[in-house]
Design a protein around this motif. Structure first.
Motif, PDB file in Angstrom:
ATOM      1  N   GLN A  49      10.567   0.307   2.080  1.00  8.45           N
ATOM      2  CA  GLN A  49       9.427  -0.596   2.243  1.00  8.45           C
ATOM      3  C   GLN A  49       9.676  -1.932   1.561  1.00  8.45           C
ATOM      4  O   GLN A  49       9.264  -2.986   2.057  1.00  8.45           O
ATOM      5  N   ALA A  50      10.360  -1.901   0.410  1.00  2.00           N
ATOM      6  CA  ALA A  50      10.671  -3.146  -0.288  1.00  2.00           C
ATOM      7  C   ALA A  50      11.608  -4.012   0.548  1.00  2.00           C
ATOM      8  O   ALA A  50      11.443  -5.240   0.635  1.00  2.00           O
ATOM      9  N   SER A  79       0.829  -1.204   0.000  1.00  2.00           N
ATOM     10  CA  SER A  79       0.000   0.000   0.000  1.00  2.00           C
ATOM     11  C   SER A  79       0.861   1.251   0.000  1.00  2.00           C
ATOM     12  O   SER A  79       0.601   2.210  -0.737  1.00  2.00           O
ATOM     13  N   VAL A  80       1.918   1.252   0.821  1.00  2.00           N
ATOM     14  CA  VAL A  80       2.831   2.390   0.861  1.00  2.00           C
ATOM     15  C   VAL A  80       3.529   2.565  -0.481  1.00  2.00           C
ATOM     16  O   VAL A  80       3.635   3.689  -1.014  1.00  2.00           O
ATOM     17  N   VAL A  81       4.016   1.473  -1.057  1.00  2.00           N
ATOM     18  CA  VAL A  81       4.704   1.541  -2.353  1.00  2.00           C
ATOM     19  C   VAL A  81       3.764   2.077  -3.427  1.00  2.00           C
ATOM     20  O   VAL A  81       4.154   2.926  -4.247  1.00  2.00           O
ATOM     21  N   THR A  82       2.531   1.615  -3.434  1.00  2.00           N
ATOM     22  CA  THR A  82       1.567   2.068  -4.443  1.00  2.00           C
ATOM     23  C   THR A  82       1.317   3.566  -4.333  1.00  2.00           C
ATOM     24  O   THR A  82       1.333   4.299  -5.336  1.00  2.00           O
ATOM     25  N   LEU A  83       1.074   4.045  -3.111  1.00  2.00           N
ATOM     26  CA  LEU A  83       0.802   5.469  -2.931  1.00  2.00           C
ATOM     27  C   LEU A  83       2.028   6.321  -3.253  1.00  2.00           C
ATOM     28  O   LEU A  83       1.919   7.359  -3.927  1.00  2.00           O
ATOM     29  N   GLU A 119       6.035   7.684  11.408  1.00  2.00           N
ATOM     30  CA  GLU A 119       6.843   8.543  10.550  1.00  2.00           C
ATOM     31  C   GLU A 119       6.767   8.081   9.092  1.00  2.00           C
ATOM     32  O   GLU A 119       6.712   8.900   8.175  1.00  2.00           O
ATOM     33  N   ALA A 120       6.781   6.759   8.865  1.00  2.00           N
ATOM     34  CA  ALA A 120       6.676   6.257   7.493  1.00  2.00           C
ATOM     35  C   ALA A 120       5.331   6.626   6.879  1.00  2.00           C
ATOM     36  O   ALA A 120       5.242   6.945   5.685  1.00  2.00           O
TER      37      ALA A 120
END
Length: 423
Positions: free
Chosen positions: A271-272, A241-245, A307-308
Motif C-alpha cells: 500500500q505504501a 486506511s488500509v495501513v492503519t487497519l 483481494e486487498a
C-alpha cells in the motif's frame, strides 16, 4: 454639524495626502518627457530663426504635445499597466482594491492605459506647479504679518495689496489670504485626487471581456483543484486506511500469529508503494509536468482492490455481471474510484465487517452497490463526509447519480452511470 464635518473632511483625510503624493509622482515622471521634447523643440526653433525662436517658453509650448504622445506610447511597454495599478492601489485609497492586476493584452486595454498615463502625468505636472507656487505664495502671505520689513519677502511674489509697505490691517488680511490660498490648494488637490480615484477602475481595471476570461480561468482552476483533491482523498486516503487497519491488527497479534503479522507488513509495504506512485502522479499534475508513469486504475484493477480489502480481514462478497472491459475509459476509472472510496469508508467507519459489492455492466450504463452492516454511530460519522461529496462530484461530471444512507441496519451506497445517450 454633519455638513461642517463633511466640508472639513478633506483637510484631515489621509487619502487626500496619499493621492497628493500620487499626483506629484506623476508630475515627476512627466518632467523627463517634457524636457526631452522641449530641448528638441528649442533646437528646431533656433535653426528656424525669427522672433522668439528658441526661447524657453516657446520650446516648452511646442514640446508639450510630443511629450503627451510619448507618454501615451509608454502604455505599450511591458509591465507599465501592472506598475500603474500597484501604484494606484498603494496611494489612491479605495481604487482598484478588489481588482486583479493583469497586463494589457488587447489594443483597447493599451489605449485605456495610455489615456490613464496622459491624465495622471499631465494632472500631476499641474499639481506640482500648483504645489510649488501655491505653498510658496501662501507662506509669503502668512509671513507678512510677522516679518518687520516684508518688502524683500514680497519681492517677486504675487502680493495682492500693492507694493508699498503694508499697514497693520493689510498684514492681517495677507495672513488670511495666505490661509485661504493654502485651503484652495488642498481642496483642489483633494477634488482632483477623488476624480482620479473614480477614473482608475475605469481605465486600469479589467474590461468585461477580461473579467469573463478571469472568471473562466478561476472556474477551471477550481475544477482542477477539486479533481486533484478527489484523487488525493481517494487514493492516499484508501492506502492510509488500509495501513492503519493492518498495523493495528498486526500489533495485537504479533506474538500469537506471526504469519498474519508478516502478511500484514507485506500488505502495508504494498500500500505504501501504491500510495507513493499515486502521490507522484498527482504531484506531476500539480507541477504541470504532463503525463506521469503512474497507472490510471480502472475496473480492470477491481479484483486486486477486492483481494486487498479481503487481506485486511473484511469479508467482501463480489458479484460482477457484464464485461467491465466494455466500459468507456473515463467511466471505468471513475467507477473504480467510487468502489475504492466505498470500501475505504467501510473500513474507516465500520472496520473489517462483511461487505457486499455488486457491479452490473450493461450495453449503455452500469450500476454499483456497496452494502455493509452499520451501527448508528458509524452511520452518523459517514453522513456529509468528504468521500461522499467527492463521489457525488465525480458522478455529476459524468451525468450519474448517487444514493447513500442507512437502510434496515445496513449502510448502502448505490451509483448509476449511463453513457449510451452521451455517445
Amino acid at each position: 454639524m454633519p455638513h461642517i464635518r463633511r466640508l472639513l473632511s478633506p483637510l484631515t483625510a489621509v487619502a487626500t495626502y496619499t493621492r497628493w503624493v500620487h499626483l506629484v509622482l506623476g508630475g515627476v515622471v512627466f518632467m523627463p518627457y517634457l524636457m526631452a521634447t522641449a530641448v528638441l523643440a528649442s533646437l528646431i526653433l533656433a535653426g528656424g530663426g525669427g522672433p522668439g525662436a528658441g526661447s524657453p517658453d516657446s520650446a516648452l509650448a511646442v514640446g508639450l504635445v510630443p511629450a503627451l504622445l510619448l507618454i501615451a506610447a509608454t502604455a505599450w511597454l511591458p509591465g507599465v499597466r501592472t506598475m500603474s495599478t500597484h501604484l494606484v492601489r498603494a496611494l489612491v485609497t479605495g481604487a482598484l482594491a478588489a481588482e486583479e492586476v493583469a497586463e494589457a493584452r488587447t489594443r483597447r486595454s493599451r489605449m485605456r492605459t495610455a489615456l490613464w498615463l496622459v491624465l495622471h502625468l499631465s494632472a500631476g505636472f499641474a499639481v506640482c506647479l500648483a504645489t510649488m507656487l501655491g505653498l510658496t505664495q501662501s507662506a509669503v502671505l502668512a509671513a507678512t504679518a510677522v516679518v518687520p520689513d516684508p518688502a524683500g519677502l514680497m519681492e517677486g511674489s504675487l502680493y495682492p495689496l500693492g507694493g508699498s509697505p503694508p499697514a497693520p490691517a493689510e498684514r492681517i488680511a495677507a495672513s488670511f489670504a495666505g490661509a485661504a490660498l493654502l485651503l484652495a490648494v488642498i481642496y483642489t488637490v483633494a477634488g482632483l485626487g477623488a476624480l482620479m480615484s473614480r477614473l482608475a477602475p475605469v481605465l486600469l481595471g479589467p474590461s468585461a471581456a477580461e473579467r469573463l476570461a478571469a472568471a473562466q480561468q478561476r472556474v477551471e482552476t477550481l475544477a482542477e483543484r477539486n479533481r486533484l483533491a478527489r484523487e488525493l482523498h481517494d487514493s492516499i486516503g484508501h492506502a492510509l486506511s488500509v495501513v492503519t487497519l493492518q498495523a493495528g491488527t498486526a500489533a495485537r497479534v504479533i506474538d500469537t500469529d506471526p504469519a498474519f503479522t508478516r502478511s500484514a507488513l507485506e500488505a502495508i509495504a504494498e500500500q505504501a508503494r501504491t500510495a507513493t506512485a499515486e502521490l507522484d502522479h498527482v504531484l506531476g499534475l500539480l507541477r504541470d509536468e504532463g503525463p506521469t508513469t503512474a497507472p490510471q486504475r480502472d475496473l480492470a484493477h477491481l479484483e486486486r482492490l477486492i483481494e486487498a480489502t479481503r487481506a485486511i480481514g473484511a469479508e467482501v462478497s463480489a458479484d460482477i455481471e457484464g464485461d467491465p472491459a466494455a466500459v468507456p475509459g473515463v467511466v471505468s476509472r471513475e467507477t473504480y474510484r467510487i468502489c475504492q472510496e466505498g470500501l475505504t469508508n467501510v473500513l474507516r467507519h465500520a472496520g473489517p465487517v462483511p461487505v457486499a459489492l455488486r457491479l452490473r455492466v450493461g450495453s449503455g450504463g452500469l450500476t454499483v452497490e456497496i452494502a455493509n452492516p452499520a451501527p448508528a454511530a458509524a452511520v452518523a460519522a459517514r453522513v456529509g463526509g468528504r468521500g461522499l461529496r467527492g463521489m457525488r462530484e465525480r458522478l455529476r461530471l459524468l451525468g450519474g447519480t448517487l444514493d447513500a444512507g442507512a437502510e434496515d441496519g445496513h449502510w448502502r451506497l448505490r451509483a448509476a452511470i449511463s453513457w449510451k445517450d452521451a455517445q
